[in-house]
Design a protein around this motif. Structure first.
Motif, PDB file in Angstrom:
ATOM      1  N   ALA A  19      65.174  31.258  -7.444  1.00 50.00           N
ATOM      2  CA  ALA A  19      64.300  32.180  -6.720  1.00 50.00           C
ATOM      3  C   ALA A  19      63.905  33.340  -7.624  1.00 50.00           C
ATOM      4  CB  ALA A  19      65.002  32.693  -5.471  1.00 50.00           C
ATOM      5  N   GLY A  20      62.623  33.681  -7.595  1.00 52.76           N
ATOM      6  CA  GLY A  20      62.114  34.787  -8.399  1.00 52.76           C
ATOM      7  C   GLY A  20      61.502  34.363  -9.714  1.00 52.76           C
ATOM      8  N   GLU A  21      61.803  33.147 -10.183  1.00 49.59           N
ATOM      9  CA  GLU A  21      61.210  32.665 -11.432  1.00 49.59           C
ATOM     10  C   GLU A  21      59.738  32.314 -11.208  1.00 49.59           C
ATOM     11  OE1 GLU A  21      64.989  30.682 -13.794  1.00 49.59           O
ATOM     12  OE2 GLU A  21      63.724  29.380 -12.548  1.00 49.59           O
ATOM     13  N   THR A  22      58.935  32.489 -12.247  1.00 54.88           N
ATOM     14  CA  THR A  22      57.513  32.148 -12.175  1.00 54.88           C
ATOM     15  C   THR A  22      57.290  30.791 -12.827  1.00 54.88           C
ATOM     16  OG1 THR A  22      56.837  34.470 -12.222  1.00 54.88           O
ATOM     17  CG2 THR A  22      55.175  32.835 -12.803  1.00 54.88           C
ATOM     18  N   LEU A  23      56.667  29.889 -12.074  1.00 54.49           N
ATOM     19  CA  LEU A  23      56.413  28.537 -12.559  1.00 54.49           C
ATOM     20  C   LEU A  23      54.926  28.222 -12.522  1.00 54.49           C
ATOM     21  CD1 LEU A  23      59.129  26.490 -10.601  1.00 54.49           C
ATOM     22  CD2 LEU A  23      59.380  27.647 -12.812  1.00 54.49           C
ATOM     23  N   ARG A  24      54.538  27.318 -13.397  1.00 50.66           N
ATOM     24  CA  ARG A  24      53.210  26.708 -13.312  1.00 50.66           C
ATOM     25  C   ARG A  24      53.439  25.232 -13.009  1.00 50.66           C
ATOM     26  NH1 ARG A  24      49.601  28.354 -17.823  1.00 50.66           N
ATOM     27  NH2 ARG A  24      51.064  27.242 -19.162  1.00 50.66           N
ATOM     28  N   THR A  26      61.402  14.798  -9.998  1.00 50.90           N
ATOM     29  CA  THR A  26      61.788  16.106 -10.535  1.00 50.90           C
ATOM     30  C   THR A  26      62.898  16.712  -9.694  1.00 50.90           C
ATOM     31  OG1 THR A  26      59.525  16.490 -11.308  1.00 50.90           O
ATOM     32  CG2 THR A  26      60.961  18.414 -11.135  1.00 50.90           C
ATOM     33  N   ASP A  27      63.937  17.211 -10.367  1.00 48.73           N
ATOM     34  CA  ASP A  27      65.008  17.936  -9.680  1.00 48.73           C
ATOM     35  C   ASP A  27      64.660  19.418  -9.714  1.00 48.73           C
ATOM     36  OD1 ASP A  27      67.253  19.022  -8.599  1.00 48.73           O
ATOM     37  OD2 ASP A  27      68.628  18.333 -10.168  1.00 48.73           O
ATOM     38  N   PHE A  28      64.193  19.944  -8.595  1.00 48.28           N
ATOM     39  CA  PHE A  28      63.743  21.328  -8.545  1.00 48.28           C
ATOM     40  C   PHE A  28      64.889  22.332  -8.442  1.00 48.28           C
ATOM     41  CE2 PHE A  28      59.987  19.051  -6.758  1.00 48.28           C
ATOM     42  CZ  PHE A  28      59.051  19.451  -7.698  1.00 48.28           C
ATOM     43  N   GLU A  82      51.183  36.481  -0.741  1.00 45.66           N
ATOM     44  CA  GLU A  82      52.315  36.155   0.134  1.00 45.66           C
ATOM     45  C   GLU A  82      52.095  34.910   0.993  1.00 45.66           C
ATOM     46  OE1 GLU A  82      53.154  39.751   2.290  1.00 45.66           O
ATOM     47  OE2 GLU A  82      54.141  40.683   0.578  1.00 45.66           O
ATOM     48  N   ASP A  83      51.304  33.969   0.485  1.00 49.98           N
ATOM     49  CA  ASP A  83      51.215  32.653   1.102  1.00 49.98           C
ATOM     50  C   ASP A  83      52.192  31.723   0.388  1.00 49.98           C
ATOM     51  OD1 ASP A  83      49.290  33.252   3.012  1.00 49.98           O
ATOM     52  OD2 ASP A  83      47.643  32.917   1.606  1.00 49.98           O
ATOM     53  N   PHE A  84      52.588  30.644   1.073  1.00 50.11           N
ATOM     54  CA  PHE A  84      53.614  29.756   0.537  1.00 50.11           C
ATOM     55  C   PHE A  84      53.065  28.339   0.362  1.00 50.11           C
ATOM     56  CE2 PHE A  84      55.689  33.142   2.902  1.00 50.11           C
ATOM     57  CZ  PHE A  84      56.578  33.632   1.954  1.00 50.11           C
ATOM     58  N   TYR A  85      53.481  27.695  -0.741  1.00 54.82           N
ATOM     59  CA  TYR A  85      52.986  26.364  -1.082  1.00 54.82           C
ATOM     60  C   TYR A  85      54.175  25.477  -1.446  1.00 54.82           C
ATOM     61  CZ  TYR A  85      48.615  28.884  -1.169  1.00 54.82           C
ATOM     62  OH  TYR A  85      47.547  29.665  -0.808  1.00 54.82           O
ATOM     63  N   THR A  86      54.256  24.325  -0.792  1.00 55.22           N
ATOM     64  CA  THR A  86      55.376  23.408  -0.990  1.00 55.22           C
ATOM     65  C   THR A  86      54.959  22.250  -1.885  1.00 55.22           C
ATOM     66  OG1 THR A  86      56.275  23.941   1.199  1.00 55.22           O
ATOM     67  CG2 THR A  86      57.048  21.912   0.152  1.00 55.22           C
ATOM     68  N   PHE A  87      55.690  22.079  -2.982  1.00 55.93           N
ATOM     69  CA  PHE A  87      55.432  20.995  -3.926  1.00 55.93           C
ATOM     70  C   PHE A  87      56.567  19.978  -3.831  1.00 55.93           C
ATOM     71  CE2 PHE A  87      53.141  24.631  -5.449  1.00 55.93           C
ATOM     72  CZ  PHE A  87      51.966  24.118  -5.969  1.00 55.93           C
ATOM     73  N   VAL A  88      56.218  18.704  -3.923  1.00 54.67           N
ATOM     74  CA  VAL A  88      57.221  17.647  -3.781  1.00 54.67           C
ATOM     75  C   VAL A  88      57.115  16.656  -4.931  1.00 54.67           C
ATOM     76  CG1 VAL A  88      57.271  17.835  -1.261  1.00 54.67           C
ATOM     77  CG2 VAL A  88      55.686  16.234  -2.343  1.00 54.67           C
ATOM     78  N   SER A  89      58.251  16.056  -5.267  1.00 52.78           N
ATOM     79  CA  SER A  89      58.284  15.011  -6.287  1.00 52.78           C
ATOM     80  C   SER A  89      59.606  14.269  -6.194  1.00 52.78           C
ATOM     81  CB  SER A  89      58.130  15.609  -7.689  1.00 52.78           C
ATOM     82  OG  SER A  89      58.320  14.617  -8.682  1.00 52.78           O
ATOM     83  N   ASP A  90      59.537  12.944  -6.311  1.00 48.23           N
ATOM     84  CA  ASP A  90      60.755  12.136  -6.343  1.00 48.23           C
ATOM     85  C   ASP A  90      61.317  12.044  -7.756  1.00 48.23           C
ATOM     86  OD1 ASP A  90      60.660  11.586  -3.618  1.00 48.23           O
ATOM     87  OD2 ASP A  90      59.378   9.823  -3.901  1.00 48.23           O
ATOM     88  N   VAL A 122      59.082  31.266  -7.367  1.00 44.34           N
ATOM     89  CA  VAL A 122      59.954  30.403  -6.577  1.00 44.34           C
ATOM     90  C   VAL A 122      60.554  31.188  -5.412  1.00 44.34           C
ATOM     91  CG1 VAL A 122      62.028  28.971  -6.593  1.00 44.34           C
ATOM     92  CG2 VAL A 122      60.520  29.016  -8.604  1.00 44.34           C
ATOM     93  N   VAL A 123      60.437  30.613  -4.224  1.00 44.09           N
ATOM     94  CA  VAL A 123      61.056  31.193  -3.034  1.00 44.09           C
ATOM     95  C   VAL A 123      62.318  30.418  -2.691  1.00 44.09           C
ATOM     96  CG1 VAL A 123      60.772  31.679  -0.571  1.00 44.09           C
ATOM     97  CG2 VAL A 123      58.858  32.011  -2.143  1.00 44.09           C
ATOM     98  N   GLN A 124      62.211  29.097  -2.718  1.00 42.61           N
ATOM     99  CA  GLN A 124      63.380  28.250  -2.485  1.00 42.61           C
ATOM    100  C   GLN A 124      63.156  26.907  -3.164  1.00 42.61           C
ATOM    101  OE1 GLN A 124      63.298  28.014   1.881  1.00 42.61           O
ATOM    102  NE2 GLN A 124      62.707  25.863   1.710  1.00 42.61           N
ATOM    103  N   SER A 125      64.260  26.257  -3.508  1.00 41.11           N
ATOM    104  CA  SER A 125      64.145  24.962  -4.172  1.00 41.11           C
ATOM    105  C   SER A 125      65.241  24.031  -3.689  1.00 41.11           C
ATOM    106  CB  SER A 125      64.232  25.131  -5.694  1.00 41.11           C
ATOM    107  OG  SER A 125      65.462  25.742  -6.062  1.00 41.11           O
ATOM    108  N   GLU A 126      64.873  22.766  -3.536  1.00 42.00           N
ATOM    109  CA  GLU A 126      65.808  21.705  -3.207  1.00 42.00           C
ATOM    110  C   GLU A 126      65.576  20.572  -4.194  1.00 42.00           C
ATOM    111  OE1 GLU A 126      65.370  20.701   0.896  1.00 42.00           O
ATOM    112  OE2 GLU A 126      65.772  22.741   1.598  1.00 42.00           O
ATOM    113  N   GLU A 127      66.331  19.509  -4.066  1.00 39.51           N
ATOM    114  CA  GLU A 127      66.264  18.450  -5.072  1.00 39.51           C
ATOM    115  C   GLU A 127      64.860  17.879  -5.238  1.00 39.51           C
ATOM    116  OE1 GLU A 127      68.347  14.142  -6.120  1.00 39.51           O
ATOM    117  OE2 GLU A 127      69.164  15.426  -4.545  1.00 39.51           O
ATOM    118  N   ASN A 128      64.166  17.612  -4.125  1.00 35.24           N
ATOM    119  CA  ASN A 128      62.866  16.946  -4.203  1.00 35.24           C
ATOM    120  C   ASN A 128      61.686  17.821  -3.796  1.00 35.24           C
ATOM    121  OD1 ASN A 128      63.990  14.484  -5.060  1.00 35.24           O
ATOM    122  ND2 ASN A 128      64.508  13.942  -2.953  1.00 35.24           N
TER     123      ASN A 128
END
Length: 215
Positions: A189-194, A182-184, A172-180, A157-163
């Motif tokens: 930051a720093g946690e590893t997610l799947r 899930t509260d992200f 060091e590439d970045f990927y943005t995931f979205v969902s209405d 995790v680099v950054q997280s917002e509500e959606n």
């Protein structure tokens, strides 16, 4: 004739012609079909048929899919034999050639782990000739499992917002995931997610289906 598939009913394709704007039904039951993925509405196809036919539906001689909707929403994959592997890199051998693939962020589906000498299908992004990044590795012992049908990405995790949430890969590439749904913000930051997702990992915004915290 080239056109876009607007309807599918068994062996009958309804196609809107790019040439004259007319929509017709084509019977492809006896046609030579060239495709990598199943037909889908929105596919761009080229159809050959008898020039002066008045039959309805029109009997197609050949059908070639020029642009596939499914292909555009699917990451590429390669199947070969695992030559060697460690926690971050897998060497896949295909047709006598060996390819080094980064698996640090891959979702691995394997009953007995990644094993040398066994067949694997690797879903990846990038160029196989330049250490592509795997997003999924499925070993042959797990081809028929429900897990193998899913797509997932592992990252920090680099950054997280509500959606939405941004994960960083090992390169060091970045990927943005979205969902209405899930509260992200509960992920730091720093946690590893799947994150299991729908579509392709190269989308600007990737639709997240489920999140698992690994560490």
């Amino acid at each position: 004739m080239t056109g876009v598939i607007t309807g599918i009913n068994g062996d009958i394709l309804t196609v809107l012609s790019d040439d004259d704007g007319n929509e017709k039904d084509y019977d492809i039951s006896k046609a030579e079909v060239s495709q990598e993925f199943p037909f889908s509405e929105g596919d761009l196809v080229e159809i050959m048929f008898p020039y002066e036919t008045t039959e309805d539906p029109v009997p197609a001689i050949s059908v070639e899919v020029l642009e596939s909707v499914i292909a555009q929403n699917t990451d590429p994959s390669a199947t070969g034999t695992v030559k060697e592997a460690d926690d971050t890199t897998l060497t896949l051998e295909m047709e006598g050639e060996s390819y080094s693939i980064n698996i640090a962020n891959a979702y691995v589906v394997a009953a007995d782990g990644i094993a040398a000498g066994k067949e694997a299908t690797v879903t990846y992004i990038g160029d196989l000739d330049d250490e592509a990044m795997a997003v999924k590795v499925v070993m042959e012992d797990s081809y028929d499992t429900e897990e193998a049908k899913l797509n997932a990405f592992v990252g920090k995790v680099v950054q997280s917002e509500e959606n939405n949430i941004v994960l960083e890969s090992a390169n060091e590439d970045f990927y943005t995931f979205v969902s209405d749904d899930t509260d992200f913000t509960k992920y730091s930051a720093g946690e590893t997610l799947r994150i299991f997702y729908t579509g392709t990992i190269t989308d600007k915004e990737i639709t997240a289906d489920k999140v698992e915290k690994l560490k």
